[in-house]
Design a protein around this motif. Sequence first.
Motif, PDB file in Angstrom:
ATOM      1  N   ALA A  87      51.006  37.139  37.572  1.00  0.00           N
ATOM      2  CA  ALA A  87      50.618  38.348  38.203  1.00  0.00           C
ATOM      3  C   ALA A  87      51.631  39.473  38.159  1.00  0.00           C
ATOM      4  O   ALA A  87      51.107  40.771  38.180  1.00  0.00           O
ATOM      5  CB  ALA A  87      50.273  38.148  39.549  1.00  0.00           C
ATOM      6  N   SER A 104      51.552  51.253  36.035  1.00  0.00           N
ATOM      7  CA  SER A 104      50.448  52.078  36.481  1.00  0.00           C
ATOM      8  C   SER A 104      49.891  51.977  37.626  1.00  0.00           C
ATOM      9  O   SER A 104      49.733  50.701  38.166  1.00  0.00           O
ATOM     10  CB  SER A 104      49.172  51.917  35.297  1.00  0.00           C
ATOM     11  OG  SER A 104      48.040  52.513  36.123  1.00  0.00           O
ATOM     12  N   ALA A 116      46.791  52.450  38.645  1.00  0.00           N
ATOM     13  CA  ALA A 116      45.508  51.905  38.558  1.00  0.00           C
ATOM     14  C   ALA A 116      45.739  50.082  38.536  1.00  0.00           C
ATOM     15  O   ALA A 116      44.545  49.663  38.802  1.00  0.00           O
ATOM     16  CB  ALA A 116      44.834  52.240  37.434  1.00  0.00           C
ATOM     17  N   LEU A 117      46.885  49.899  38.701  1.00  0.00           N
ATOM     18  CA  LEU A 117      46.791  48.282  38.487  1.00  0.00           C
ATOM     19  C   LEU A 117      46.367  47.907  40.154  1.00  0.00           C
ATOM     20  O   LEU A 117      46.961  48.418  41.140  1.00  0.00           O
ATOM     21  CB  LEU A 117      48.229  47.744  37.954  1.00  0.00           C
ATOM     22  CG  LEU A 117      48.350  47.841  36.081  1.00  0.00           C
ATOM     23  CD1 LEU A 117      49.902  47.709  35.870  1.00  0.00           C
ATOM     24  CD2 LEU A 117      47.624  46.414  36.068  1.00  0.00           C
ATOM     25  N   ASN A 118      46.063  46.731  40.190  1.00  0.00           N
ATOM     26  CA  ASN A 118      45.886  46.163  41.525  1.00  0.00           C
ATOM     27  C   ASN A 118      47.139  45.837  42.121  1.00  0.00           C
ATOM     28  O   ASN A 118      48.149  45.487  41.527  1.00  0.00           O
ATOM     29  CB  ASN A 118      44.994  44.937  41.368  1.00  0.00           C
ATOM     30  CG  ASN A 118      44.381  44.191  42.423  1.00  0.00           C
ATOM     31  OD1 ASN A 118      45.100  43.367  43.222  1.00  0.00           O
ATOM     32  ND2 ASN A 118      43.119  44.505  43.125  1.00  0.00           N
ATOM     33  N   LYS A 155      48.070  43.484  43.732  1.00  0.00           N
ATOM     34  CA  LYS A 155      48.678  42.171  43.698  1.00  0.00           C
ATOM     35  C   LYS A 155      49.601  41.969  42.302  1.00  0.00           C
ATOM     36  O   LYS A 155      50.301  40.889  42.451  1.00  0.00           O
ATOM     37  CB  LYS A 155      47.582  41.006  43.494  1.00  0.00           C
ATOM     38  CG  LYS A 155      46.651  40.899  45.001  1.00  0.00           C
ATOM     39  CD  LYS A 155      45.691  39.673  44.915  1.00  0.00           C
ATOM     40  CE  LYS A 155      44.900  39.850  46.185  1.00  0.00           C
ATOM     41  NZ  LYS A 155      43.933  40.803  46.119  1.00  0.00           N
ATOM     42  N   PHE A 214      41.457  36.469  39.001  1.00  0.00           N
ATOM     43  CA  PHE A 214      41.709  38.035  38.736  1.00  0.00           C
ATOM     44  C   PHE A 214      42.898  38.263  38.134  1.00  0.00           C
ATOM     45  O   PHE A 214      42.952  38.878  37.029  1.00  0.00           O
ATOM     46  CB  PHE A 214      41.464  38.876  39.879  1.00  0.00           C
ATOM     47  CG  PHE A 214      41.884  40.216  39.584  1.00  0.00           C
ATOM     48  CD1 PHE A 214      40.842  41.283  39.050  1.00  0.00           C
ATOM     49  CD2 PHE A 214      42.993  40.952  40.134  1.00  0.00           C
ATOM     50  CE1 PHE A 214      41.206  42.587  38.974  1.00  0.00           C
ATOM     51  CE2 PHE A 214      43.445  42.267  39.784  1.00  0.00           C
ATOM     52  CZ  PHE A 214      42.489  42.800  39.294  1.00  0.00           C
ATOM     53  N   VAL A 215      43.854  37.605  38.458  1.00  0.00           N
ATOM     54  CA  VAL A 215      45.211  38.062  37.890  1.00  0.00           C
ATOM     55  C   VAL A 215      45.319  37.413  36.675  1.00  0.00           C
ATOM     56  O   VAL A 215      46.070  38.084  35.915  1.00  0.00           O
ATOM     57  CB  VAL A 215      46.482  37.731  38.987  1.00  0.00           C
ATOM     58  CG1 VAL A 215      46.499  38.470  40.230  1.00  0.00           C
ATOM     59  CG2 VAL A 215      46.408  36.266  39.266  1.00  0.00           C
ATOM     60  N   VAL A 245      43.803  47.870  32.126  1.00  0.00           N
ATOM     61  CA  VAL A 245      43.958  47.555  33.266  1.00  0.00           C
ATOM     62  C   VAL A 245      42.490  47.094  33.619  1.00  0.00           C
ATOM     63  O   VAL A 245      41.419  47.693  33.567  1.00  0.00           O
ATOM     64  CB  VAL A 245      44.117  48.742  33.893  1.00  0.00           C
ATOM     65  CG1 VAL A 245      44.002  48.631  35.441  1.00  0.00           C
ATOM     66  CG2 VAL A 245      45.711  49.232  33.630  1.00  0.00           C
ATOM     67  N   LEU A 246      42.470  46.061  34.817  1.00  0.00           N
ATOM     68  CA  LEU A 246      41.280  45.656  35.384  1.00  0.00           C
ATOM     69  C   LEU A 246      41.136  46.211  36.756  1.00  0.00           C
ATOM     70  O   LEU A 246      41.980  46.312  37.335  1.00  0.00           O
ATOM     71  CB  LEU A 246      41.359  44.142  35.483  1.00  0.00           C
ATOM     72  CG  LEU A 246      41.028  43.362  34.315  1.00  0.00           C
ATOM     73  CD1 LEU A 246      40.701  41.778  34.618  1.00  0.00           C
ATOM     74  CD2 LEU A 246      39.901  43.782  33.313  1.00  0.00           C
TER      75      LEU A 246
END
Lengths: 477, 148
Positions: A136, A157, A159-161, A163, B89-90, B100-101
């Motif tokens: 992750a 970025s 924009a990355l989540n 987590k 997700f990860v 990028v998701l």
Amino acid sequence: MILQSILHLLPLWLFGFLLVILLWPGSLRNDLLLKLALGFGVGQGVDTCLYFFWIMVFGPYTRTLEIVEYILCALLFGMVVLNALRQPRINNKPKAPPILREWVILAGFATLLLASAVGFFLLTVTRPYGTFDAYAIWNLKARFMFLDPQHWQNAFSSALNWKTHPDYPLLIPLNVLRLWEQIGLEVPRAGSVIAATYVFGLVGLFFAAFYHLRDLGQAALAGIFLLATPSVLNIGTAQNADLPLAYYMLAAALLLYLAVLRPYRGYLLLCGLMAGLTSWTKNEGLIFMVILVLLAFVVWFRNPRNLVWLAIGMALPLVNVLIFKLNYAPPNDLIASQSMAALASKLFDLTRYRSILISFSLNLLSVGGWKLPILLIFTVIVLILRRQFSPHEKEAYRVFCYLVLITTMSYCGIYLITPHPLEWHLHYSFERLVLQVFPMILCLPLLGMRTPREWGSENHKTGNDTLPTQKATPNSQ
Amino acid sequence: MNISWRKIWPPLFTAFLLGLAFYSSFLTLRSIWTTYRIFRTGMDDPSVWAERLSGLENSLPKGFNVIGYLSDGELPGVPYNLIDHDEEFVMSQYFLAPRVLEFGANRLLVVGNISSPTVTPSYVEGQFNLTLIKNFGWGISLYERKKP
């Protein structure tokens, strides 16, 4: 593939080893084990700093970077040789030959080391990608930079989540990326090799430090207790940054201990470098570094030259962290996602203190994954087997205690202000955070108790500076 | 017989600590051996996930830096496990990098990872204004945003 990875790491280890030799006071042959244990971490850490500068200035990895590293190695080698020729030979107090009980404990350590190496290998085979944080956060950054080297900044970025924590520093990702680039393939084994270097480097550092500060028996005992800590293998194989951070924290803390004993320039420079590398490994390292600097300021505020050496040592990784944080990394999720009012309300929420205190106490009781409250057991035994310190050692030990205590307390502060659900955050990260400081905590009883060699002695005053016997002015080395 | 406790305590305590250490190591290594026998190579979650996503990864057109991501958690009223939701997700983010998701269906391309047997692709199409491009099995599918 594993052997190939190790071959690619050898020049870095040599570079770090030469740098430590150059800065270490005393003769070339003194404290070789400790120099080796520190050298590998210096090599892998400094290389990632240089690699980051390289990427920023010249772009993606090329073989030229390797050539530059070889040139630096050759230069360092030349300096080490010149230094050795110029300096008078200063030898440490010779260590007494090991006695039977020390051999027995050493044999136990060697057996456990071998068994742990097998355990590490088996666990790595079952989880080649590591665990959640590895894919992750750490290896994800390396993958972004490897697959799209022209747009390497996309690894951070916004924009990355959240987590994926794009703001986390780059020591581990760049270590992994370097191996992928050199091998020419993205292989999960590279992450495992990096993890192995830090797990066994940490054990090696622990052993070497106690061999330097105390004696062989205590070094073997220290190694056994660290290896026997279940989380060392479990979290070590996870390819997270927690064990590498534990390594750099321990190195910085031990070098601070040595520097308080005798403030040689080399100790201070290396202490600064290791503390700086903690902040380049993980965000918690920043907190540790600030605490170490504050303590150093308290110790040496009458001798600012020592603080300058510390700052010089810290400069390279710190500049990296600043450039990364100011230019590339998005804001940290703990701070950016909440207002000052929200932060303040959390600070005054007593239920949060209670939850953290309960979790902290439970974690301390089962620290490192031990089934028994190992720290309590150690405390009782140290009270019975305690030794007397020399005045110098007493001061160094006190500084070490403050460093461990304040760092551990500051970790609780992170949870106090976390914007994420507190129970969730405590559940998923507290064990790993406690493991970061665990080797330092383990140092406290092991430094404070009699060694197997001293078992029968009536006088427990064993002031052992194990430093060069020839008079040398601090700061002159 | 004159027993000196001062001499007996240290080896006794150290032996006790060493006993604890070796027992702890034995338990750790036994648990590792059990894990190894069950999982072995290629049975871990990311390896399995990489296999599942390989078809999708090869089908993704170039030039899409950000892709939408829909899972059971984004579907109203569909129960889901938070840990699986985060983990998948990860893992998807890792194996689909350097794209990028982004959670949701606001992008031109959207990856669907829906394990609930009650949710059909046509339901997802209708709910989020998407068109199914390809179903890769295991609940993994690729959607395209409908043109206005």
